[in-house]
Design a protein around this motif. Structure first.
Motif, PDB file in Angstrom:
ATOM      1  N   ILE A 158       0.315  -1.079   0.075  1.00 38.32           N
ATOM      2  CA  ILE A 158       0.145   0.163  -0.483  1.00 38.32           C
ATOM      3  C   ILE A 158       0.872   0.920   0.071  1.00 38.32           C
ATOM      4  N   TRP A 159       1.627   1.235   0.891  1.00 40.35           N
ATOM      5  CA  TRP A 159       3.030   2.247   1.052  1.00 40.35           C
ATOM      6  C   TRP A 159       3.423   2.667  -0.487  1.00 40.35           C
ATOM      7  N   GLN A 160       4.087   1.262  -1.034  1.00 38.37           N
ATOM      8  CA  GLN A 160       4.714   1.439  -1.967  1.00 38.37           C
ATOM      9  C   GLN A 160       3.951   2.176  -3.448  1.00 38.37           C
ATOM     10  N   TYR A 161       2.315   1.767  -3.518  1.00 36.29           N
ATOM     11  CA  TYR A 161       1.671   2.395  -4.670  1.00 36.29           C
ATOM     12  C   TYR A 161       1.224   3.643  -4.316  1.00 36.29           C
ATOM     13  N   VAL A 162       0.953   4.442  -2.728  1.00 37.41           N
ATOM     14  CA  VAL A 162       0.858   5.507  -2.829  1.00 37.41           C
ATOM     15  C   VAL A 162       1.448   6.903  -3.002  1.00 37.41           C
ATOM     16  N   THR A 163       2.917   6.495  -3.267  1.00 38.77           N
ATOM     17  CA  THR A 163       3.929   7.106  -3.610  1.00 38.77           C
ATOM     18  C   THR A 163       3.759   6.714  -5.490  1.00 38.77           C
TER      19      THR A 163
END
Length: 236
Positions: A158-163
């Motif tokens: 989730i954190w990866q695709y938010v960036t």
């Protein structure tokens, strides 16, 4: 095969063509023309033409692991469509733009600048295409009750695709942290993406190694008796 593809992909985009790290959108025209007419771009495109089909193998690995999870098939189909869209915009479009600029000498500088912009905007600006793909992957891991992949990997994803959502301003900013080579748009995303890409394949590899044989689609083949086990019936 999957790690080999990403290694080749990295070699093509970094030391061979120097397309990455991305060059500045405000670079002077002579620098853009010199870069776009580089013969290394043609070599890079030739290598990508031979190997970008391996991306389908990597996406199939994701799909097969989601298929094992106790979630709706919608997650699997969303990942598949997202990966197809992202590959077309984020890999094929830049390849054709940069390759076309180097293919024939004598293009007007204005055309080369346009191809330069098109190539980088497609490559960096297409990160949002992968948001649905990674969101589906992350939610499938989190909602899965079979524990195919660790839950923490879902939250990390989730954190990866938010960036990747930070790629939107590249269509507006030509300099600063939100340009296509900016601190927030590119470098911050890479800090999370590169280790995530390594970790996710380690987790998937372990999941494949620990997968029970009875979950395999061809498990019934292993249950068939071998020729040595078949004995002819005794005749009276």
């Amino acid at each position: 095969m999957v790690p080999a593809f990403f290694n080749i992909f990295g070699v093509v985009f970094v030391p061979l063509s120097w397309m990455m790290p991305p060059r500045s959108p405000s670079a002077p025209e002579p620098q853009i023309v010199a870069f776009m007419q580089s013969h290394n771009l043609l070599i890079a495109c030739a290598i990508l033409t031979l190997f970008f089909g391996f991306a389908a193998v990597g996406n199939a690995v994701y799909l097969m692991q989601i298929k094992r999870m106790s979630v709706s098939p919608v997650f699997r189909y969303a990942l598949m469509v997202g990966s197809i869209t992202g590959a077309i915009v984020g890999m094929l479009f830049p390849m054709f733009c940069f390759g076309l600029g180097a293919f024939r000498p004598g293009y007007r500088p204005s055309i080369l600048v346009m191809l330069y912009d098109f190539g980088y905007l497609a490559y960096i600006g297409s990160l949002g295409c992968f948001c649905i793909m990674w969101m589906s992957f992350a939610l499938a891991i989190i909602l899965d009750q079979n524990n195919v992949l660790p839950k923490w990997l879902g939250y990390y994803t989730i954190w990866q695709y938010v960036t990747e959502l930070m790629a939107a301003p590249v269509w507006i900013a030509r300099s600063g942290p939100f340009a296509w080579n900016g601190l927030m748009t590119f470098w911050f995303a890479m800090v999370l993406y590169v280790p995530w890409q390594i970790i996710v394949y380690v987790c998937i590899y372990r999941s494949i190694k620990n997968q029970p044989e009875d979950e395999l689609e061809n498990a019934w083949l292993h249950q068939l008796p071998s020729a040595s086990d078949v004995r002819p019936k005794a005749t009276a």
